[in-house]
Design a protein around this motif. Sequence first.
Motif, short mmCIF file in Angstrom:
data_model
loop_
_atom_site.label_atom_id
_atom_site.label_comp_id
_atom_site.label_asym_id
_atom_site.label_seq_id
_atom_site.Cartn_x
_atom_site.Cartn_y
_atom_site.Cartn_z
N THR A 163 34.30 -34.25 70.25
CA THR A 163 34.54 -35.79 71.07
C THR A 163 34.78 -36.82 70.46
O THR A 163 35.28 -37.87 70.85
N GLY A 164 35.02 -36.80 69.04
CA GLY A 164 35.43 -38.01 68.15
C GLY A 164 34.30 -38.98 67.75
O GLY A 164 34.65 -40.07 67.55
N VAL A 165 33.00 -38.39 68.14
CA VAL A 165 32.13 -39.58 67.96
C VAL A 165 31.44 -39.40 66.59
O VAL A 165 31.23 -38.04 66.22
N LEU A 166 31.28 -40.28 65.77
CA LEU A 166 30.68 -40.32 64.44
C LEU A 166 29.00 -40.21 64.64
O LEU A 166 28.55 -40.88 65.33
N VAL A 167 28.18 -39.35 63.88
CA VAL A 167 26.93 -38.91 63.83
C VAL A 167 26.59 -39.39 62.59
O VAL A 167 26.87 -38.89 61.52
N GLY A 168 25.43 -39.94 62.42
CA GLY A 168 24.70 -40.56 61.19
C GLY A 168 23.68 -39.60 60.93
O GLY A 168 23.68 -38.73 60.41
N ALA A 169 22.39 -40.13 61.33
CA ALA A 169 21.08 -39.26 60.99
C ALA A 169 21.02 -38.03 61.98
O ALA A 169 21.34 -38.32 63.00
N VAL A 170 20.53 -37.07 61.28
CA VAL A 170 20.44 -35.83 61.93
C VAL A 170 18.95 -35.39 61.73
O VAL A 170 18.47 -35.41 60.51
N GLU A 171 18.22 -34.93 62.83
CA GLU A 171 16.68 -34.53 62.69
C GLU A 171 16.72 -33.05 63.36
O GLU A 171 17.12 -32.87 64.36
N TYR A 172 15.93 -32.23 62.62
CA TYR A 172 15.67 -30.95 63.12
C TYR A 172 14.75 -30.98 64.37
O TYR A 172 13.68 -31.70 64.46
N PHE A 173 15.03 -30.07 65.39
CA PHE A 173 14.09 -29.92 66.50
C PHE A 173 13.72 -28.83 66.83
O PHE A 173 12.35 -28.65 67.04
N GLY A 174 14.09 -27.44 66.60
CA GLY A 174 13.71 -26.42 66.62
C GLY A 174 14.72 -25.26 66.91
O GLY A 174 15.93 -25.57 66.68
N ASN A 175 14.57 -24.05 67.09
CA ASN A 175 15.29 -22.76 67.12
C ASN A 175 15.17 -21.94 68.23
O ASN A 175 13.97 -21.89 68.63
N GLN A 176 16.08 -21.24 68.58
CA GLN A 176 15.93 -20.09 69.56
C GLN A 176 16.84 -19.02 69.23
O GLN A 176 18.13 -19.15 69.09
N PRO A 177 16.37 -17.88 69.21
CA PRO A 177 17.11 -16.66 68.73
C PRO A 177 18.07 -16.42 70.16
O PRO A 177 17.69 -16.49 71.23
N TRP A 178 19.42 -16.30 69.60
CA TRP A 178 20.58 -16.09 70.97
C TRP A 178 21.31 -14.94 70.76
O TRP A 178 22.43 -15.19 70.20
N PRO A 179 20.89 -13.65 70.94
CA PRO A 179 21.94 -12.58 70.61
C PRO A 179 22.78 -12.53 71.77
O PRO A 179 23.03 -11.23 72.28
N LEU A 180 23.84 -13.32 71.78
CA LEU A 180 24.91 -13.17 72.55
C LEU A 180 26.17 -13.27 71.65
O LEU A 180 27.08 -14.25 71.98
N PRO A 181 26.52 -12.38 70.83
CA PRO A 181 25.84 -11.22 70.41
C PRO A 181 24.87 -11.48 69.28
O PRO A 181 23.99 -10.52 69.28
N ALA A 182 24.98 -12.23 68.33
CA ALA A 182 24.03 -12.41 67.28
C ALA A 182 23.91 -13.73 66.61
O ALA A 182 24.57 -14.02 65.66
N SER A 183 23.49 -14.69 67.40
CA SER A 183 23.19 -16.15 67.01
C SER A 183 21.99 -16.40 66.93
O SER A 183 20.96 -16.00 67.73
N LEU A 184 21.49 -17.45 66.13
CA LEU A 184 20.27 -18.25 66.00
C LEU A 184 20.86 -19.53 66.25
O LEU A 184 21.37 -20.19 65.37
N MET A 185 20.34 -20.22 67.41
CA MET A 185 20.64 -21.38 67.70
C MET A 185 19.53 -22.63 67.11
O MET A 185 18.39 -22.42 67.42
N LEU A 186 20.06 -23.47 66.30
CA LEU A 186 19.09 -24.15 65.46
C LEU A 186 19.29 -25.62 66.14
O LEU A 186 20.69 -26.33 66.07
N GLY A 187 18.36 -26.45 66.90
CA GLY A 187 18.54 -27.38 67.41
C GLY A 187 18.19 -28.67 66.73
O GLY A 187 17.41 -28.64 65.76
N PHE A 188 18.98 -29.76 66.88
CA PHE A 188 19.02 -30.99 66.24
C PHE A 188 19.11 -32.19 67.12
O PHE A 188 19.74 -32.10 68.21
N LEU A 189 18.74 -33.27 66.64
CA LEU A 189 18.58 -34.79 67.31
C LEU A 189 19.75 -35.55 66.34
O LEU A 189 19.48 -35.67 65.35
#
Length: 302
Positions: free
Chosen positions: A216-242
């Motif tokens: 998107t061309g948007v610069l991001v500064g601070a990043v904070e962890y939110f949570g995670n979810q297994p997503w075996p499509l086919p083999a991912s772990l989604m790590l959520g952030f703010l």
Amino acid sequence: MDYPHQRMAAAAHDRAGLRRSDEAWLEERWADPETRVLVIAGTRVRPVDGALAWVSAAEAPEGLRVLLGERDGRSWFAVITRAEGASIDAGWFPLRGLLPHLADQEIAAAPLVFHALGIAEWIFATRFCPRCGGGLEVQKSGHEMVCTACGKSQFPRTDPAVIMIVAAGEPGAEDERCLLGRQAIWPEGRYSTLAGFCEPGETLEDAVRREVLEETGVLVGAVEYFGNQPWPLPASLMLGFLGRAESTEITVDHDEIEDARWFTRAEMKAEAEAGTLVLPGGVSISRSLVEHWYGGPLPGHW
């Protein structure tokens, strides 16, 4: 707040990892009439009457037995059979096609199903030893493969992927906005959080910043962890952030996404209610991220 993605991990099973090579124990549990088995053809399963069919071990066909573990006083297995004939026309569906069933009827089964289909996807895709090209022999109830030529072991892999809600403006202010994007192949009005895979040698926070900037061309500064979810499509772990934006001008890459927009809470609510904005599904971490930023449930989903 009860986030949607947490419901898919609320009933985790004991994976009984130390029992995967205990042949006597495995046979004893297989012979137990209370044991339940999920039949997988290649990487697909067949719902019966709109729900997943867990059968007894006596009803299960021949195939590779995968120990999933124990829960609710019984043992759970999967049996992986040949994929021939397991088409959608014949009623066999991959995991993505099963998510509506899991969301609506059998949310408690999600950890077991994700475990089973994740192993099935790994076995299906890992045909030869990556070191020498030799054949592989499945061991430890489906959780390890050993090369018959060089002896090197292979284990299931999970790819870390970041998924993020990026906000701009004063937190909680009326004019605070969040950034959502859409792919060209999606139906009109469908928007979601941005996401991408973590690259070698990269922190998760830097992966968030890089992916948002690339798409998107948007610069991001601070990043904070939110949570995670297994997503075996086919083999991912989604790590959520703010993420907090340091710029707001959008320049989409027209590769991974075709459009990105900033939404205030009022705009998001009005468009979701009107059906002109279609947000991610109710059990995804993407939905949880959106509702966390919004501050509560929203109408409509994929």
